[in-house]
Design an enzyme around this catalytic site. Structure first.
Site: not given
Ligand code: SF4
Length: 349
Positions: A93, A165, A196, A219, A340
């Site tokens: 995506e 990631e 990120s 995050s 996401c």
């Molecule tokens: S939010 Fe989803 S894509 Fe992003 S690091 Fe965590 S598991 Fe992976």
């Protein structure tokens, strides 16, 4: 592709090296480079400013990888989500978002993700593989092609926040950044690029020393280890104190601010006590911190709910009162599969 590799795997330095090894002058190597990214040619034979023997050599060594558009979802707020099919039939995506300051594209760096955040549709499926440089670059080129054909507008910002990631695919990420940042290619300024991470501290420190000074977002999503470990199993490997130690070092080296992403989940991480813990955590680096409060986008497979608008406002007010720079992020594409990995997860079992 008979031992050929995609031309989009090369950054300018790679192309110059290849040209030199094949007795092609840097003058022609730069023409090739600009034909790829400025003139956006998708075939070597269209590069009429090159000599025939160079075109033949390019054809013998490289090809243009393709991304096939499998689905395009448009939201009422102008967010556009692309589901692309790669050459091995994997699905990824990419999201185009509209802001007051321009158009940003959120790219994917892996097929699936091993970080395992339990609020994320992508984290529900294990990583299949890292994306190649060309597959990340092609997301941007394809979205720009869509913009050229439909809206005649330019991508101004890149966020590396899609599936995966990015720091778990570090070398390919850095090569991708060198291509989009190149002033003779897409020329997207480093201040307009944000990467990120879930908090891989060795790579945070490596990123601090890179020439490309892109922005860093963490995050975070919880103000203490107990809550964060429930949301993100990576927190057991890199707990909050380890990450903050790395961020202090990052700030010391780069003098750049860090954005903290904080998804607001109802009755989980959204109390005023949580806001206080967050303010205390950020206090030592407050001058360099910027908090993004993000209303949680429900994912069908998991049980979390979005905090109420009032709770988010109270949380925001608390942080602002404590002089933490903070923004309540607008939701993008809440009427489509905006979280996401949601669109992709509809196609895979
Ligand atoms: S939010 Fe989803 S894509 Fe992003 S690091 Fe965590 S598991 Fe992976």
């Amino acid at each position: 592709m008979n031992g050929k590799q995609s031309i989009y795997n090369l950054n300018r330095e790679d192309l110059l090296k290849w040209a030199k090894a094949n007795s092609i002058s840097s003058f022609y190597a730069l023409k090739i480079w600009e034909n790829l990214y400025r003139n956006k040619f998708r075939s070597f034979s269209d590069m009429s400013d090159l000599k025939t023997d160079i075109i033949k050599l390019l054809d013998a060594n490289f090809y243009f990888n393709t991304l096939e558009i499998k689905e395009v979802q448009k939201s009422n707020d102008s967010t556009i989500k692309f589901l692309f099919k790669l050459e091995d039939d994997s699905l990824i995506e990419t999201v185009l978002m509209e802001h007051k300051f321009g158009k940003s594209v959120c790219v994917t760096t892996q097929i699936g993700c091993n970080i395992g955040c339990n609020f994320c549709a992508s984290g529900l499926k294990p990583k299949m593989r890292d994306l190649k440089v060309c597959e990340i670059v092609s997301q941007v080129l394809n979205v720009q092609k869509y913009l050229d054909e439909n809206l005649k507008e330019q991508i101004t910002h890149i966020v590396v926040m899609g599936i995966g990631e990015p720091f778990d695919n570090y070398n390919n990420l850095m090569k991708f950044l060198s291509i989009i940042n190149d002033d003779r290619a897409l020329a997207i300024g480093s201040r307009h690029i944000t990467v990120s991470t879930s908090g891989l501290t060795p790579q945070i420190l490596e990123f601090a020393r890179e020439n490309i000074r892109a922005n860093l977002a963490l995050s975070l999503h919880a103000p203490n280890n107990e809550l964060r470990s429930k949301l993100m199993r990576i927190n057991k490997v890199y707990p909050i104190e380890t990450i903050f130690e790395a961020l202090q070092e990052y700030i010391k080296i780069t003098n750049k601010r860090v954005t903290f992403e904080y998804i607001m989940i109802k009755n989980f991480n959204d109390t005023l006590q949580n806001a206080k813990e967050l303010a205390d955590l950020i206090e030592p680096i407050k001058k360099f911190a910027y908090v993004n409060l993000i209303p949680y986008n429900p994912v069908f497979e998991v049980e979390y709910e979005r905090s109420t608008d009032e709770t988010i406002k109270n949380f925001f007010d608390f942080l602002s009162k404590h002089k933490i720079r903070c923004v309540m992020r607008r939701e993008h594409g809440s009427d489509i599969d905006a979280a996401c990995g949601q669109l992709r997860s509809r196609y895979i079992k």
